[in-house]
Design a protein around this motif. Structure first.
Motif, short mmCIF file in Angstrom:
data_model
loop_
_atom_site.label_atom_id
_atom_site.label_comp_id
_atom_site.label_asym_id
_atom_site.label_seq_id
_atom_site.Cartn_x
_atom_site.Cartn_y
_atom_site.Cartn_z
N MET A 156 0.84 -1.21 0.00
CA MET A 156 0.00 0.00 0.00
C MET A 156 0.87 1.26 0.00
SD MET A 156 -3.17 0.69 2.62
CE MET A 156 -3.03 2.42 3.05
N SER A 157 0.53 2.22 -0.83
CA SER A 157 1.36 3.43 -0.90
C SER A 157 1.06 4.32 0.30
CB SER A 157 1.10 4.16 -2.21
OG SER A 157 -0.18 4.76 -2.18
N LYS A 158 2.06 5.06 0.66
CA LYS A 158 1.92 5.97 1.80
C LYS A 158 0.97 7.12 1.47
CE LYS A 158 6.34 5.81 4.25
NZ LYS A 158 7.55 6.63 4.51
N PRO A 159 0.23 7.63 2.44
CA PRO A 159 -0.59 8.81 2.18
C PRO A 159 0.29 10.03 1.86
CG PRO A 159 -0.60 8.29 4.53
CD PRO A 159 0.11 7.16 3.84
N LEU A 160 -0.22 10.88 0.96
CA LEU A 160 0.51 12.10 0.59
C LEU A 160 0.04 13.24 1.50
CD1 LEU A 160 2.36 13.71 -1.33
CD2 LEU A 160 0.40 13.96 -2.87
N ILE A 161 0.98 13.82 2.22
CA ILE A 161 0.65 14.90 3.17
C ILE A 161 1.33 16.19 2.73
CG2 ILE A 161 0.73 15.63 5.58
CD1 ILE A 161 0.87 12.68 6.39
N LEU A 162 0.52 17.21 2.49
CA LEU A 162 1.04 18.55 2.17
C LEU A 162 1.14 19.35 3.47
CD1 LEU A 162 1.74 20.84 0.08
CD2 LEU A 162 -0.72 21.36 0.07
N VAL A 163 2.28 19.99 3.69
CA VAL A 163 2.50 20.76 4.92
C VAL A 163 2.71 22.23 4.58
CG1 VAL A 163 3.90 21.01 7.02
CG2 VAL A 163 3.59 18.74 6.01
N SER A 164 2.03 23.10 5.30
CA SER A 164 2.28 24.53 5.18
C SER A 164 2.24 25.16 6.58
CB SER A 164 1.27 25.20 4.24
OG SER A 164 1.73 26.50 3.91
N ASN A 165 2.37 26.46 6.65
CA ASN A 165 2.25 27.16 7.94
C ASN A 165 2.15 28.66 7.68
OD1 ASN A 165 4.86 28.09 7.39
ND2 ASN A 165 5.62 27.70 9.46
N ASP A 166 2.18 29.44 8.74
CA ASP A 166 2.20 30.90 8.53
C ASP A 166 3.41 31.57 9.16
OD1 ASP A 166 1.59 31.19 11.23
OD2 ASP A 166 -0.10 32.51 10.90
N ASP A 167 4.17 30.83 9.95
CA ASP A 167 5.35 31.43 10.58
C ASP A 167 6.56 31.39 9.66
OD1 ASP A 167 4.24 32.12 13.14
OD2 ASP A 167 4.19 29.99 13.62
N GLY A 168 6.39 30.76 8.50
CA GLY A 168 7.50 30.68 7.54
C GLY A 168 8.22 29.34 7.64
N ILE A 169 8.91 29.01 6.56
CA ILE A 169 9.46 27.66 6.42
C ILE A 169 10.62 27.40 7.38
CG2 ILE A 169 11.14 28.22 4.59
CD1 ILE A 169 9.97 25.57 3.19
N THR A 170 11.18 28.45 7.99
CA THR A 170 12.30 28.23 8.92
C THR A 170 11.84 28.19 10.38
OG1 THR A 170 12.71 30.61 9.10
CG2 THR A 170 13.94 29.40 7.39
N ALA A 171 10.54 28.23 10.62
CA ALA A 171 10.04 28.23 12.00
C ALA A 171 10.19 26.83 12.62
CB ALA A 171 8.58 28.66 12.04
N PRO A 172 10.56 26.76 13.89
CA PRO A 172 10.65 25.45 14.56
C PRO A 172 9.34 24.66 14.51
CG PRO A 172 11.73 27.14 15.88
CD PRO A 172 11.05 27.85 14.74
N GLY A 173 8.21 25.34 14.52
CA GLY A 173 6.92 24.64 14.55
C GLY A 173 6.66 23.80 13.32
N ILE A 174 7.03 24.28 12.14
CA ILE A 174 6.78 23.50 10.92
C ILE A 174 7.74 22.31 10.85
CG2 ILE A 174 8.27 24.80 9.32
CD1 ILE A 174 6.04 24.44 7.19
N HIS A 214 9.36 32.10 19.82
CA HIS A 214 10.03 31.49 18.69
C HIS A 214 10.72 30.20 19.15
CE1 HIS A 214 11.97 31.31 14.77
NE2 HIS A 214 13.10 31.02 15.39
N ASP A 215 11.15 30.18 20.41
CA ASP A 215 11.82 29.01 20.96
C ASP A 215 10.86 28.18 21.83
OD1 ASP A 215 11.47 30.86 22.94
OD2 ASP A 215 13.51 30.72 23.75
N ALA A 216 9.58 28.22 21.48
CA ALA A 216 8.57 27.46 22.24
C ALA A 216 8.95 25.98 22.28
CB ALA A 216 7.21 27.64 21.58
#
Lengths: 258, 258
Positions: A1-19, A139-141
């Protein structure tokens, strides 16, 4: 079975620890593609870029995670639109996740939230979608306690599906000594931000303002996201993009005569 | 009896022809204060300015109308917040009106609309609020046929009140040879924008995109804003800021086990 495709985005920007934390969790479950803003987009609400151009480039921000990642000059909603049209092309994501936001998006904050606008934009496209936020603006949460709930909710969404035309707004209490009690399905609390503006003078003696504010909860209900978070539960609110106040239509028809 | 106090904002900026028309109508009915963006803010959704400063200055854009007017560097939602906190201070507006937008904000466009975010921000503050939009994107759009409906709806709102926690989303058909048939209370049509992105190279051979798109209406209902507009009625949709999909809560509780 193929893996599910997951698209990831955010609003803090691609360098944020949260993403980064969200990508790490998503990689345990599926194939991951990231399309996120190239700079912080907090408070952008459901803004889109019209009347201006957009950039989209391969990103090296998550290179060490060995994930396909793009950074976009636009808003979170733009990221999802460009992901669909350009990056994924004919592939449909099985899930779109946004976040993990540095800061709460519970209650009325959902309206101002770029994190949730990415999720809602995905829901408009018919993709199952979840926005994740941590109730810690730093930012360092410390996101370490969030991973377990995030993984549980992503797996739940893939297994049980998310109701049509809704996106889930997930908020996670700030890290504390107390262990998270569980996950609660909630409604959005009736609350608002009570803004104040700090008036200052710039070096040229011209006036400017900083927005500040306090969150005020008017809602005593124990079925709200605010109640859940204060009581150390993860809150999950299903959000819709039909803003119609259906209950108000009859009243307007009765009272207003056109 | 004192005149009602009407706060006017928009998202096309204080120099747009649409806000001038709205101010002219509002001046026939009440005392008017304008706080509007100093530049176009179309598509800004419910964005707010956080992590950056705001300017607010007296504006000369509407000097000939002899109206108290301010221009703000922020978004439409910022304008309403600053109007409440700084410009109006302890005075409560009897009505907040936003627009008249150059372009439709019907159906799903309400989510992307800066015009409606000003109105919804006012509703969050407990102020009766209406966003007006003309289904004509032109800067030189003909607003002449809109004045009558706008005045009728503003007078209606002052007389009958707007249901609590809602803002009205009013859309007006583009000027045509046919006379507007009337005003209809509607629900938001289920529709979306089908985006495409025009890929180009800049003078340095770096790729960029322009968002374009077509509006697609999936909704065959005759009680929608789209139906009303196509049939040359003014559409009025009461919009709420509780995004909870209440109908989905039971299903999530039943199907998802946490």
């Amino acid at each position: 079975m193929s893996k599910p495709l997951i698209l990831v985005s955010n609003d803090d920007g691609i360098t944020a620890p949260g993403i980064r934390m969200l990508v790490e969790v998503a990689l345990k479950i599926g194939e991951v593609v990231v399309v996120a803003p190239d700079s912080p987009q907090s408070g952008m609400g459901h803004a889109i870029t019209i009347g201006n151009t957009l950039r989209l480039d391969k990103s090296i921000a998550l290179l060490d995670l060995n994930v396909e990642a793009y950074e976009c000059s636009g808003t979170p909603a733009d990221c999802v639109k460009l992901a669909k049209f350009y990056v994924l092309k004919d592939r449909r994501p099985d899930l779109v996740v946004s976040g993990i936001n540095h800061g709460s998006n519970s209650s009325i904050s959902v309206l101002y939230s770029g994190t949730m606008s990415a999720a809602i934009e995905a829901a408009i496209e018919g993709f199952p979608a979840i926005g994740f936020s941590l109730c810690d603006y730093g930012h360092d949460a410390d996101f370490s306690h969030a991973a377990e709930s995030v993984e549980q909710i992503i797996r739940g969404a893939l297994q049980h599906k998310i109701p049509e035309n809704t996106a889930l707004n997930v908020n996670i209490p700030k890290k504390s000594d107390e262990k998270i009690k569980g996950i609660k399905i909630c409604r959005q609390a009736h609350a608002k931000w009570q803004e104040e503006f700090d008036e200052r003078l710039d070096p040229n003696n011209r006036r400017y303002f900083w927005m500040t504010g306090n969150f005020v909860n008017f809602d005593k209900g124990e079925d709200t996201d605010e109640w859940a978070l204060v009581n150390n539960y993860v809150s999950v609110v299903p959000c819709q993009f039909d803003l119609t106040a259906h209950h108000a239509i009859a009243r307007l028809n009765n009272e207003w005569s056109f």
